[in-house]
Design an enzyme around this catalytic site. Structure first.
Site, PDB file in Angstrom:
ATOM      1  N   LYS A  47      29.760  33.906  -1.506  1.00  0.00           N
ATOM      2  CA  LYS A  47      30.389  32.691  -2.038  1.00  0.00           C
ATOM      3  C   LYS A  47      31.748  32.994  -2.671  1.00  0.00           C
ATOM      4  O   LYS A  47      32.633  32.141  -2.659  1.00  0.00           O
ATOM      5  CB  LYS A  47      29.470  32.009  -3.039  1.00  0.00           C
ATOM      6  CG  LYS A  47      28.301  31.311  -2.371  1.00  0.00           C
ATOM      7  CD  LYS A  47      27.673  30.254  -3.257  1.00  0.00           C
ATOM      8  CE  LYS A  47      26.528  29.547  -2.541  1.00  0.00           C
ATOM      9  NZ  LYS A  47      25.743  28.697  -3.434  1.00  0.00           N
ATOM     10  N   LYS A  86      19.757  30.114  11.586  1.00  0.00           N
ATOM     11  CA  LYS A  86      18.944  29.006  11.107  1.00  0.00           C
ATOM     12  C   LYS A  86      19.745  27.714  10.969  1.00  0.00           C
ATOM     13  O   LYS A  86      20.933  27.756  10.652  1.00  0.00           O
ATOM     14  CB  LYS A  86      18.376  29.369   9.717  1.00  0.00           C
ATOM     15  CG  LYS A  86      16.860  29.474   9.711  1.00  0.00           C
ATOM     16  CD  LYS A  86      16.334  29.940   8.378  1.00  0.00           C
ATOM     17  CE  LYS A  86      16.260  28.847   7.340  1.00  0.00           C
ATOM     18  NZ  LYS A  86      15.545  29.251   6.119  1.00  0.00           N
ATOM     19  N   LYS A 110      21.740  23.101   6.033  1.00  0.00           N
ATOM     20  CA  LYS A 110      22.368  21.838   5.657  1.00  0.00           C
ATOM     21  C   LYS A 110      23.820  22.021   5.215  1.00  0.00           C
ATOM     22  O   LYS A 110      24.563  21.064   5.142  1.00  0.00           O
ATOM     23  CB  LYS A 110      21.541  21.091   4.621  1.00  0.00           C
ATOM     24  CG  LYS A 110      21.460  21.640   3.220  1.00  0.00           C
ATOM     25  CD  LYS A 110      20.424  20.772   2.516  1.00  0.00           C
ATOM     26  CE  LYS A 110      20.221  20.906   1.036  1.00  0.00           C
ATOM     27  NZ  LYS A 110      20.956  21.772   0.210  1.00  0.00           N
TER      28      LYS A 110
END
Ligand code: TRP
Length: 333
Positions: free
Chosen positions: A115, A197, A200
């Site tokens: 991040k 995967k 979202k």
């Protein structure tokens, strides 16, 4: 909540929309746990603050997430579904746990490293101490089990380390949580990149199907899903796209892979995709209908928000009081 049941805690950030992957891989299973366990599902809006959020969007997404949980079948009386920011004990315990967490440990967190690269202009202290808040979430409720994906395993490990360190100094205060690996649950991959995967937070919206996507959007995204050129519908490691669509189909219809393979034996990819698309759209229909009903019932949802935060807060308080006493904070008169 009954005292004899094990406690499950899980959190989800109110960023982005819940995907079919979240639903088939997690949420759908959670509904089966609601009688056997005491479950808390926290909408972690405080974690979401570690990256910049648009206030109006954050507010809407948080409420939508809560309503989607309920629309998927999570009973807000059997489970505790609530906003992290409504239960101040999370922040309070997090501060204390910060003092039992080492900089070196946090520096090793792969999510922090990732991040920081992604948000190089906003490497804030919250991003660094994110795992400590997560530890507080879990430890506040003495959770036994935490359903987490691979990407959160390291955070669960540090939670266990922090709890263990604290317990070694002050006695048995915290339950040491374990990862909960569901017995069933499909692993749904990204439609355009079936080697990873469905997530979202994926920026390519063609990779994901949102729980609230209308039928034509679902059909279209599945139609565009990446497959291969050998035109054979079978489940195999070297056919990640086709295998993913088969998994999705089986998860929504309850069929087994061999059954599905037999069903599509003489089909082309076009028919196959249309059938999968229809099955998914059909599966989402009742959830979307329920969601729309809930959206109109403001008073009902407001009641759940208030009542569930109070239930969570009562439980959290028990742990926090114990912690305060152990570490030597003065008693409240
Ligand atoms: N960090 C988790 C994620 O991004 C969300 C989360 C916050 C969580 N607190 C938690 C998950 C506690 C499990 C338990 O996916």
């Amino acid at each position: 909540m009954a005292d004899d049941k094990k406690i499950i805690f899980s959190g989800m950030q109110p960023s982005g929309l819940i995907t079919l992957g979240n639903y088939l891989g997690a949420l759908n299973n959670w509904t089966k746990l609601q009688d056997e366990y005491n479950c808390l599902y926290c909408i972690v809006d405080m974690h979401a603050m570690t990256v910049r959020q648009d206030p109006a969007a954050l507010r809407k997404q948080s409420r939508d997430l809560l309503m989607q949980y309920i629309a998927c079948g999570l009973d807000p009386e059997k489970n505790i579904i609530y906003y992290q920011s409504h239960v101040p004990q999370h922040a309070e315990l997090s501060w204390i746990l910060n003092c039992f967490t080492y900089m070196g440990e946090l520096n090793r967190m792969t999510q922090f490293k990732e991040k920081s690269q992604k948000h190089a202009d906003n490497i804030n202290a919250g991003l660094f101490t994110y795992p400590v808040l997560m530890a507080a979430d879990i430890l506040l409720y003495q959770a036994d089990l935490v359903p987490v994906g691979e990407d959160q395993r390291q955070h669960l490990e540090i939670t266990r380390d922090i709890a263990d360190r604290f317990n070694k100094i002050y006695g048995d205060v915290f339950t040491i949580p374990e990862a909960y690996i569901p017995k069933v649950g499909a692993r749904i991959m990204a439609l355009q990149n079936p080697d990873r995967k469905m997530s979202k937070s994926d920026e390519n919206k063609n990779n994901t199907i949102a729980l609230l996507d209308p039928p034509e959007v679902v059909m279209n995204k599945i139609k565009r899903a990446v497959t291969d050129s050998d035109n054979e519908i079978r489940f195999s490691e070297d056919k990640p796209g086709v295998s993913n669509l088969l998994s999705i189909y089986c998860a929504v219809t309850g069929k087994t892979i061999p059954e599905a393979e037999a069903e599509f034996k003489n089909c082309g990819y076009g028919t196959f995709k249309a059938t999968v698309g229809e099955a998914v759209a059909e599966n989402l229909k009742p959830i979307q209908a329920r969601f729309n009903e809930l959206s109109k019932d403001k008073a009902y949802i407001d009641g759940i928000i208030k009542n569930n935060a109070e239930r969570a807060s009562r439980l959290a308080d028990r742990t926090l009081r114990k912690v305060h006493k152990k570490i030597g904070f003065p008693p409240r008169i």
